[in-house]
Design an enzyme around this catalytic site. Sequence first.
Site, PDB file in Angstrom:
ATOM      1  N   GLN A  19      -2.663 -12.198   7.845  1.00 32.51           N
ATOM      2  CA  GLN A  19      -2.843 -11.923   6.411  1.00 32.51           C
ATOM      3  C   GLN A  19      -2.136 -12.989   5.563  1.00 32.51           C
ATOM      4  OE1 GLN A  19      -2.585  -7.899   4.504  1.00 32.51           O
ATOM      5  NE2 GLN A  19      -0.488  -8.487   4.118  1.00 32.51           N
ATOM      6  N   LYS A  55       5.170  -9.887   9.481  1.00 33.25           N
ATOM      7  CA  LYS A  55       4.533  -9.059  10.511  1.00 33.25           C
ATOM      8  C   LYS A  55       3.008  -9.211  10.419  1.00 33.25           C
ATOM      9  CE  LYS A  55       4.163  -4.541  10.328  1.00 33.25           C
ATOM     10  NZ  LYS A  55       2.707  -4.298  10.502  1.00 33.25           N
ATOM     11  N   VAL A 103      11.222  -7.192   9.788  1.00 37.28           N
ATOM     12  CA  VAL A 103      12.409  -6.325   9.912  1.00 37.28           C
ATOM     13  C   VAL A 103      12.104  -5.312  11.022  1.00 37.28           C
ATOM     14  CG1 VAL A 103      13.968  -4.756   8.711  1.00 37.28           C
ATOM     15  CG2 VAL A 103      12.873  -6.610   7.456  1.00 37.28           C
ATOM     16  N   ARG A 127       2.549   2.548   9.381  1.00 39.31           N
ATOM     17  CA  ARG A 127       1.819   3.326  10.399  1.00 39.31           C
ATOM     18  C   ARG A 127       2.754   3.905  11.470  1.00 39.31           C
ATOM     19  NH1 ARG A 127      -2.505  -0.570   9.215  1.00 39.31           N
ATOM     20  NH2 ARG A 127      -4.246   0.629   8.374  1.00 39.31           N
ATOM     21  N   GLY A 182       5.278  -9.939   4.078  1.00 33.11           N
ATOM     22  CA  GLY A 182       6.021  -9.893   5.330  1.00 33.11           C
ATOM     23  C   GLY A 182       5.309 -10.688   6.425  1.00 33.11           C
ATOM     24  N   HIS A 232       9.585  -3.618   3.399  1.00 33.92           N
ATOM     25  CA  HIS A 232       9.310  -3.811   1.965  1.00 33.92           C
ATOM     26  C   HIS A 232      10.609  -4.050   1.189  1.00 33.92           C
ATOM     27  CE1 HIS A 232       5.732  -1.189   3.093  1.00 33.92           C
ATOM     28  NE2 HIS A 232       5.162  -2.280   2.630  1.00 33.92           N
ATOM     29  N   MET A 245       0.861  -1.188   0.000  1.00 30.95           N
ATOM     30  CA  MET A 245       0.000   0.000   0.000  1.00 30.95           C
ATOM     31  C   MET A 245       0.902   1.244   0.000  1.00 30.95           C
ATOM     32  SD  MET A 245      -3.440  -1.017   1.997  1.00 30.95           S
ATOM     33  CE  MET A 245      -2.911  -0.778   3.667  1.00 30.95           C
ATOM     34  N   SER A 267       6.677  -0.545  10.079  1.00 28.74           N
ATOM     35  CA  SER A 267       5.289  -0.512   9.593  1.00 28.74           C
ATOM     36  C   SER A 267       5.059   0.874   9.022  1.00 28.74           C
ATOM     37  CB  SER A 267       4.341  -0.751  10.771  1.00 28.74           C
ATOM     38  OG  SER A 267       3.057  -0.247  10.476  1.00 28.74           O
TER      39      SER A 267
HETATM   40  O1  PAF Z   1       0.035  -5.682   3.792  1.00 30.98           O
HETATM   41  C1  PAF Z   1      -0.400  -4.775   3.055  1.00 30.98           C
HETATM   42  O2  PAF Z   1       0.235  -3.763   2.817  1.00 30.98           O
HETATM   43  C2  PAF Z   1      -1.768  -4.938   2.424  1.00 30.98           C
HETATM   44  O3  PAF Z   1      -2.655  -5.561   3.289  1.00 30.98           O
HETATM   45  C3  PAF Z   1      -1.731  -5.643   1.062  1.00 30.98           C
HETATM   46  C4  PAF Z   1      -1.199  -7.060   1.186  1.00 30.98           C
HETATM   47  C5  PAF Z   1      -0.863  -4.872   0.096  1.00 30.98           C
HETATM   48  C6  PAF Z   1      -3.154  -5.737   0.468  1.00 30.98           C
HETATM   49  O4  PAF Z   1      -3.739  -4.491   0.313  1.00 30.98           O
END
Ligand code: PAF
Length: 283
Positions: A155, A151, A178, A189, A149, A35, A28, A187
Amino acid sequence: MTSLIKSIQDIKNVIAKSAKPLALIPTMGSLHAGHISLIQTAKSECKTIIVYIFVNPLQFGPNEDFSEYPKDLASDLKTCEENNVDFVFAPEINEIYPDIESVKRNLITPPCELADILCGKTRENHFSGVATVIKRFFDIIEPDFAYFGEKDLQQLYIIKWLVKEFNLPVTVQSCPIVREHTGLAYSSRNKYLSADEKNIAASLYKALKLARGNTRSGIFPLNKAILESLIFLSHFPEIKVEYFEAKDKTNLANVHNDTKHGFYYLIAAKIKKVRLIDNIEVP
Ligand code: PAF
């Protein structure tokens, strides 16, 4: 040289001419060291690297931070350029969801054993939104490998379920969390936190390590280990713990003291309005 691509047709055209294996890193945006580690792992395994940047409205609840979610495409492009990403695919919302209302009525619903526990208890439809967007991007890009990831552990389990359920021809790879030098997991956020708040937020990882240490040394049964960590966290009034749980590594089911499997301690907590998650494996 990284190329920025905005339309589905253009990304399909470049993919048709690109070397395989093809790696996809779903994001995102607001890219950070977590990342970058996904990109680097992908580069060691694949010939063409695509990072997608798409803030997915379907995975945010009505009172969540969709409109404030940090966005900085220029800086993300620079990060991708520096890490030799081939393509950044950053479509607009209506490119991915031409009729978002109909998509909302037909969300992919992962099984409740995976989606209604942990974060799913407070983030209604969050994992349906994640599963739906990932399926869409997998269908468009048809990657050989996709990188996520650890974290966002829940998901990851949902995405592995998605791939199995729809028999998608992609291998899901996961990369370790990481952390900053304080132990705070990277993160997007974290950008909402001040330096002091970030130091406080590092206590989440300390609490996870405490629980793991108490469990490994056999000092406490699981629920007592969790309680000890919650007592530790209670010294930080800024931290509001949403959950601190132990879950089986094979399927995220509840764990009992006589478990023969590895498991995870997982935590979600808020500092101010900023919701953070983290986890630790207990092998
Ligand atoms: O982990 C994220 O950044 C989001 O949940 C993802 C996997 C890109 C889906 O929108």
